[in-house]
Design an enzyme around this catalytic site. Structure first.
Site, short mmCIF file in Angstrom:
data_model
loop_
_atom_site.label_atom_id
_atom_site.label_comp_id
_atom_site.label_asym_id
_atom_site.label_seq_id
_atom_site.Cartn_x
_atom_site.Cartn_y
_atom_site.Cartn_z
N LYS A 97 12.42 -2.71 2.53
CA LYS A 97 13.29 -3.60 3.33
C LYS A 97 13.71 -2.82 4.58
O LYS A 97 14.16 -1.77 4.36
CB LYS A 97 14.50 -3.74 2.53
N ARG A 166 16.34 -3.90 -11.32
CA ARG A 166 16.97 -3.17 -10.26
C ARG A 166 18.41 -2.87 -10.43
O ARG A 166 18.65 -1.75 -10.06
CB ARG A 166 16.56 -3.67 -8.86
#
Length: 219
Positions: A97, A166
């Protein structure tokens, strides 16, 4: 709802500032803040049950990689064979990201599983192609569906997605006293406050907090 409101504010600002070149009271209209909800987190036993209920062994290993290093689904899907560095015991995540690279620890247990997987399937480019011998990774929807089905078979009542792994990775590290700044780096978070959210769901940490009530006499 809030997304629509913010889009309308952006459109009005563009209209008056750029298109019309006029000043107006639009700058005084604030953007709406999205309500921040606590992430869903699985305990270690629930993670184990979830992985055990993934029928496809390659998909099971992909989800194990995500939990082992706190990867995003897109990051795991685009892992290349060369991103597994067994000499330095790290997994290299490229173009995460924000188009940033980072590294996460490579679990010795995971390395054993990956070596067995490699001997069986011999991936040449993507570590997890959609089909053995293929060159393209799985679609995200395929893995999300496999995760939901596994959660149902495992009898998990929580709303489980791939991203839950996650969240669980970060929370479990925090419960094991890992420094929150290290967790921030591993997750690739830009802001520490994003990582700090996991302190609110780390039950082992919360249990160590002593309530001020403990110092009061019985009523």
């Amino acid at each position: 709802m809030w997304c629509d409101f913010n889009q309308a504010v952006c459109a009005l600002r563009f209209l008056y500032r750029i298109t019309l070149g006029q000043a107006w009271a639009v700058p005084h209209i604030p953007f709406a803040k999205h309500p921040r909800r606590l992430p869903t987190v699985l305990c270690v036993a629930e993670v184990q049950r979830l992985l055990a209920c993934v029928k496809n062994s390659r998909q099971r290993l992909l989800l194990a990689v995500i939990y082992s290093g706190g990867l995003r689904l897109s990051e795991a899907l685009h892992l290349k064979v060369g991103d597994i560095d067994s000499q330095r015991m790290v997994i290299r995540i490229r173009h995460g990201k924000g188009n940033k690279d980072r590294e996460v620890p490579l679990s010795p247990c995971l390395l054993t599983w990956l070596r067995q997987y490699y001997r069986t399937y011999r991936p040449s480019d993507h570590l997890f192609p959609g089909r053995p011998g293929g060159t393209r990774p799985w679609s995200p929807s395929t893995i999300q569906s496999a995760c939901r089905q596994a959660a149902a078979r495992a009898g998990l009542t929580k709303r489980v997605t791939v991203h839950t792994l996650r969240h669980s990775f970060a929370t479990h590290l925090l419960e094991h006293k890992e420094d929150i700044r290290v967790i921030q780096v591993l997750l690739g978070h830009k802001k520490l406050e994003t990582t700090a959210l996991y302190a609110q769901v780390a039950t082992e940490v919360l249990r160590e907090v002593i309530s001020p009530l403990e110092g009061l006499p019985s009523p």
